[in-house]
Scaffold this active site. Sequence first.
Site, PDB file in Angstrom:
ATOM      1  N   GLU A 132       0.867  -1.175   0.000  1.00 49.37           N
ATOM      2  CA  GLU A 132       0.000   0.000   0.000  1.00 49.37           C
ATOM      3  C   GLU A 132       0.900   1.220   0.000  1.00 49.37           C
ATOM      4  OE1 GLU A 132      -2.131   2.481   3.580  1.00 49.37           O
ATOM      5  OE2 GLU A 132      -2.126   0.301   3.706  1.00 49.37           O
ATOM      6  N   THR A 135      -4.610   5.635   2.808  1.00 48.30           N
ATOM      7  CA  THR A 135      -5.071   6.940   3.289  1.00 48.30           C
ATOM      8  C   THR A 135      -6.019   7.574   2.272  1.00 48.30           C
ATOM      9  OG1 THR A 135      -2.820   7.140   4.207  1.00 48.30           O
ATOM     10  CG2 THR A 135      -4.325   8.937   4.635  1.00 48.30           C
ATOM     11  N   LYS A 186      -9.725  -3.110   8.171  1.00 50.71           N
ATOM     12  CA  LYS A 186      -8.435  -2.694   8.707  1.00 50.71           C
ATOM     13  C   LYS A 186      -8.655  -2.275  10.160  1.00 50.71           C
ATOM     14  CE  LYS A 186      -5.401   1.354   8.261  1.00 50.71           C
ATOM     15  NZ  LYS A 186      -5.074   2.495   7.376  1.00 50.71           N
TER      16      LYS A 186
END
Length: 213
Positions: free
Chosen positions: A46, A75, A134
């Site tokens: 990521e 993000t 997550k």
Amino acid sequence: MRPRPTTPLLDLLRERRLLAIVRGDDPAAALRSIEALAEEGVTMMEVSLSGADALAVIRKAAAALAGDVHLGAGTVLTAQDAVAARDAGATFVVTPGLGDGVDEAIRLGLPVLAGALTPTEVIAAVAKGAAAVKLFPAFAGGASYLRALRDPFPAVPFVPVGGVGLDSVRDYLAAGAVAVGLGSPLLGDAPSGGDLDGLRRRARTALDLAGPL
């Protein structure tokens, strides 16, 4: 460019068990870090949009490593973030919470690893269609908190992120995580122009730790 990988995100997480999180203030160094991780066998990464010129890093890495690495954008906060991530070549998105970025990514057909911490947020993430949750920030409760969450949510795939160190990888997997996300404890200062050799050593250690229990 070779075709993008199409294996579902959850299957990849269960298979690879390690998600590397790249965030740095030097785009060229971030790209070198991604390449070093790939060479060591880390194949899920990521790139956080909070890093310098992150979309360009994703674009270059996706072009160079397509078919070898499953590359996501992290993000992702807004709908615009989700669109930009897709256009840059990300094959999935990761969010710190349940904002517009989740809804837009799902509308675009991008699988989402959606951030949640509380039971209410877990329920909302599943309802939105997240491929996995997550657990963020994981250090707030540790492996024991994950274990407690799995009692009411045995079918929800959790990926702890945030404060997960090399020394806690096995604990989270033993508590029922499908994978773990490692940021600075794995990357160190490499994405900002630091030690690539150290990154390579930690990558090998992380892969061993993420192996079968």
